[in-house]
Design an enzyme around this catalytic site. Structure first.
Site, mmCIF file in Angstrom:
data_model
loop_
_atom_site.group_PDB
_atom_site.id
_atom_site.type_symbol
_atom_site.label_atom_id
_atom_site.label_comp_id
_atom_site.label_asym_id
_atom_site.label_seq_id
_atom_site.Cartn_x
_atom_site.Cartn_y
_atom_site.Cartn_z
ATOM 1 N N ASP A 11 0.843 -1.207 0.000
ATOM 2 C CA ASP A 11 0.000 0.000 0.000
ATOM 3 C C ASP A 11 0.877 1.257 0.000
ATOM 4 O O ASP A 11 0.820 2.039 0.926
ATOM 5 C CB ASP A 11 -0.948 -0.005 1.220
ATOM 6 C CG ASP A 11 -0.202 0.033 2.551
ATOM 7 O OD1 ASP A 11 0.969 -0.422 2.613
ATOM 8 O OD2 ASP A 11 -0.770 0.547 3.537
ATOM 9 N N ASP A 16 6.863 1.054 1.916
ATOM 10 C CA ASP A 16 6.510 0.071 0.870
ATOM 11 C C ASP A 16 7.350 0.334 -0.379
ATOM 12 O O ASP A 16 7.787 -0.607 -1.055
ATOM 13 C CB ASP A 16 5.028 0.193 0.468
ATOM 14 C CG ASP A 16 4.076 0.000 1.623
ATOM 15 O OD1 ASP A 16 3.555 -1.096 1.794
ATOM 16 O OD2 ASP A 16 3.858 0.977 2.360
ATOM 17 N N ASN A 40 -2.246 3.005 3.387
ATOM 18 C CA ASN A 40 -1.656 4.300 3.719
ATOM 19 C C ASN A 40 -2.437 5.446 3.071
ATOM 20 O O ASN A 40 -2.469 6.558 3.592
ATOM 21 C CB ASN A 40 -0.188 4.344 3.274
ATOM 22 C CG ASN A 40 0.684 3.510 4.187
ATOM 23 O OD1 ASN A 40 0.484 3.497 5.399
ATOM 24 N ND2 ASN A 40 1.629 2.795 3.608
ATOM 25 N N THR A 125 2.792 -6.130 2.902
ATOM 26 C CA THR A 125 3.322 -5.000 3.683
ATOM 27 C C THR A 125 2.255 -3.924 3.871
ATOM 28 O O THR A 125 2.579 -2.761 4.125
ATOM 29 C CB THR A 125 4.577 -4.389 3.011
ATOM 30 O OG1 THR A 125 4.211 -3.875 1.725
ATOM 31 C CG2 THR A 125 5.695 -5.402 2.863
ATOM 32 N N PHE A 166 -0.831 -0.418 12.548
ATOM 33 C CA PHE A 166 -1.652 0.076 11.440
ATOM 34 C C PHE A 166 -2.169 -1.037 10.509
ATOM 35 O O PHE A 166 -3.375 -1.138 10.265
ATOM 36 C CB PHE A 166 -0.859 1.106 10.629
ATOM 37 C CG PHE A 166 -1.597 1.667 9.459
ATOM 38 C CD1 PHE A 166 -2.516 2.696 9.619
ATOM 39 C CD2 PHE A 166 -1.405 1.161 8.179
ATOM 40 C CE1 PHE A 166 -3.215 3.218 8.532
ATOM 41 C CE2 PHE A 166 -2.096 1.668 7.091
ATOM 42 C CZ PHE A 166 -3.003 2.697 7.265
ATOM 43 N N ASN A 167 -1.268 -1.852 9.946
ATOM 44 C CA ASN A 167 -1.701 -2.824 8.926
ATOM 45 C C ASN A 167 -2.738 -3.803 9.470
ATOM 46 O O ASN A 167 -3.633 -4.241 8.738
ATOM 47 C CB ASN A 167 -0.500 -3.619 8.390
ATOM 48 C CG ASN A 167 0.397 -2.772 7.512
ATOM 49 O OD1 ASN A 167 -0.027 -1.739 7.000
ATOM 50 N ND2 ASN A 167 1.641 -3.198 7.356
ATOM 51 N N GLN A 228 7.288 11.303 10.984
ATOM 52 C CA GLN A 228 7.493 10.370 12.106
ATOM 53 C C GLN A 228 7.987 11.128 13.334
ATOM 54 O O GLN A 228 7.648 10.787 14.465
ATOM 55 C CB GLN A 228 8.510 9.291 11.716
ATOM 56 C CG GLN A 228 8.000 8.328 10.660
ATOM 57 C CD GLN A 228 7.163 7.190 11.229
ATOM 58 O OE1 GLN A 228 7.105 6.981 12.429
ATOM 59 N NE2 GLN A 228 6.490 6.458 10.357
ATOM 60 N N HIS A 240 9.836 0.207 8.279
ATOM 61 C CA HIS A 240 9.113 -1.050 8.526
ATOM 62 C C HIS A 240 9.186 -2.092 7.392
ATOM 63 O O HIS A 240 9.690 -3.196 7.574
ATOM 64 C CB HIS A 240 7.633 -0.760 8.762
ATOM 65 C CG HIS A 240 7.325 0.285 9.772
ATOM 66 N ND1 HIS A 240 7.446 0.084 11.128
ATOM 67 C CD2 HIS A 240 6.862 1.555 9.638
ATOM 68 C CE1 HIS A 240 7.076 1.168 11.783
ATOM 69 N NE2 HIS A 240 6.714 2.078 10.903
ATOM 70 N N ASP A 241 8.584 -1.735 6.254
ATOM 71 C CA ASP A 241 8.266 -2.768 5.253
ATOM 72 C C ASP A 241 9.471 -3.484 4.621
ATOM 73 O O ASP A 241 9.392 -4.700 4.361
ATOM 74 C CB ASP A 241 7.387 -2.160 4.142
ATOM 75 C CG ASP A 241 6.024 -1.753 4.669
ATOM 76 O OD1 ASP A 241 5.618 -2.268 5.732
ATOM 77 O OD2 ASP A 241 5.356 -0.923 4.025
HETATM 78 C C1 BDR Z 1 2.976 -0.077 8.552
HETATM 79 O O1 BDR Z 1 1.947 0.884 8.357
HETATM 80 C C2 BDR Z 1 2.188 1.645 7.210
HETATM 81 O O2 BDR Z 1 1.989 2.993 7.452
HETATM 82 C C3 BDR Z 1 3.585 1.331 6.766
HETATM 83 O O3 BDR Z 1 3.681 1.352 5.352
HETATM 84 C C4 BDR Z 1 3.850 -0.036 7.331
HETATM 85 O O4 BDR Z 1 3.442 -1.038 6.432
HETATM 86 C C5 BDR Z 1 3.688 0.213 9.845
HETATM 87 O O5 BDR Z 1 2.796 0.160 10.922
HETATM 88 CA CA CA Z 2 2.901 -0.552 4.132
#
Ligand code: BDR
Ligand code: CA
Length: 311
Positions: A11, A16, A40, A125, A166-167, A228, A240-241
Site C-alpha cells: 500500500d 513500501d 496508507n 506489507t 496500522f496494517n 514520524q 518497517h516494510d
Molecule cells: C505499517 O503501516 C504503514 O503505514 C507502513 O507502510 C507499514 O506497512 C507500519 O505500521
Molecule cells: Ca505498508
C-alpha cells in the site's frame, strides 16, 4: 542459486516503496507481481504510487489493483498524517505512463498460486485484505503458499492505538483469516522495525550513492522522517516494510520465536492487537514465527546493497 519467488502485496507508502526498490532488482528475488491494496492512502492513490515507483526505477513488474475497502469493516482507515496527501509525498515523479494490469489483484494471487509448484512466498506489507480475500475465495491456494512473510503487528505497543499496529488495525478480520490459515507465517512487527530507525546519518550514507534509487530513497525518507518525528518523536523513521524483503535476502537477519498469535477482532480498546503468546500460556499450537530481534547493521548494509543494484 534459485531466485526466491515472491508476490509483494503493498500500500505504498514510503516504506513500501523502499520494499519495492529492494526486491525489484535483487539477484536473489524473483518479484513476480505487485498487488496493491488501500491502506496508507485510498486505493487509487496507493496504486498510482506503486506504478510511479516501478516506472521511476525502470522495473518491468506487473502491478495489480486490489481491494479498496476492508473485508467487513465499513471504515477505511488511511494515514495521511504519516505518508501525506498522495500517500507518497516528497519525491516529484514525471507523468505516469505505466499501467496497471486488467486482472484484479485477488484473482491474480489465486491464479498465480494455483499454477505454481508451491514455491511462491507472499509478502504483505499493507492491510491483508487482498490475501485474505484470495484465501476465502479459493481455499485451494492454501497448500500452494510456500510462506507468508508479513509486516504487521507488535507483541509490544501499537502505533495506531496503544494496542494495535496500522496494517492489522485497518483490516483485522483479514489478518485473522491469514493467521488462522495454517500456512507458515513470519510476523515482522514493530518490535523489530522500530529498531531500524532511518537516522540522518543513514540518509546521508545512502545519499552518497550516485544513482536514481539513492535519490528516491533520500526524497522519500526526508518526508517520512519529518512526519514520524512530529508524531512519534523519533530522530529517524522506522523503515518497517523493507525488513520483510531483507529477511528473505538474509535468513539470519531476524531472530524469531515460534508461538501462537491471535488477532483481537472483538474488543473495543485493543481491537487489532496481535496477541503473541511468547510464553506459551495458552498451550495452543503455534501458528507464527514472531520477529523479536534484528541485526541492525546488517539491515542497513542490505539496504545499501539494494540501492547499489540500480544504475
Ligand atoms: C505499517 O503501516 C504503514 O503505514 C507502513 O507502510 C507499514 O506497512 C507500519 O505500521
Ligand atoms: Ca505498508
Amino acid at each position: 542459486m534459485e531466485k526466491r519467488k515472491i508476490i509483494l502485496d503493498c500500500d505504498p507508502g514510503h516504506d513500501d516503496a523502499i520494499a519495492i526498490m529492494l526486491a525489484g532488482k535483487s539477484s536473489a528475488i524473483d518479484l513476480l507481481g505487485i498487488t496493491v491494496v488501500a491502506g496508507n492512502q485510498t486505493l487509487d492513490k496507493t496504486l498510482n504510487n506503486a506504478l510511479h515507483v516501478c516506472q521511476y526505477l525502470g522495473l518491468d513488474v506487473p502491478v495489480y489493483k486490489g481491494c479498496g475497502q476492508p473485508m467487513i469493516r465499513e471504515k477505511q482507515v488511511i494515514a495521511p498524517e504519516i505518508h501525506g496527501e498522495s500517500g507518497l509525498d516528497g519525491p516529484q515523479f514525471s507523468a505516469l505512463t505505466k499501467k496497471a494490469e486488467q486482472q484484479h489483484a485477488v484473482n491474480y494471487i489465486i491464479d498465480t498460486l494455483l499454477a505454481s509448484d508451491g514455491d511462491i512466498t507472499l509478502v504483505p506489507t499493507g492491510p491483508m485484505t487482498n490475501v485474505a480475500m484470495a484465501m476465502r475465495l479459493c481455499p485451494d491456494i492454501l497448500p500452494k503458499i510456500r510462506e507468508i512473510v508479513l509486516m504487521g503487528g507488535s507483541y509490544q505497543l501499537g502505533n495506531m492505538t496503544p494496542a494495535a499496529e496500522f496494517n492489522i488495525l485497518v483490516d483485522a478480520d483479514a489478518a485473522h483469516v491469514v493467521f488462522t490459515s495454517g500456512r507458515k507465517i513470519t510476523m515482522v512487527g514493530l518490535d523489530v522495525t522500530r529498531k531500524v530507525l532511518c537516522l540522518p546519518s543513514v540518509v546521508e550514507r545512502m545519499g552518497q550513492i550516485d544513482n536514481k534509487a539513492a535519490k528516491l530513497f533520500v526524497d522519500l525518507m526526508t518526508f517520512f522522517n519529518k512526519t514520524q518525528k512530529e508524531i512519534f518523536g523519533w530522530a529517524g523513521a522506522p523503515l518497517h516494510d523493507p525488513v520483510t524483503i531483507a529477511s528473505l535476502l538474509d535468513p539470519t537477519l531476524l531472530t524469531t520465536k515460534e508461538c501462537f498469535t491471535q488477532i483481537d477482532i472483538r474488543s473495543e480498546q485493543s481491537y487489532g492487537r496481535t496477541n503473541c503468546d511468547l510464553f506459551n500460556m495458552l498451550k495452543q499450537p503455534p501458528n507464527s514465527f514472531v520477529a523479536v530481534d534484528i541485526n541492525v547493521a546488517r539491515f542497513w548494509d542490505i539496504i545499501e546493497g539494494g540501492i547499489k543494484n540500480y544504475s
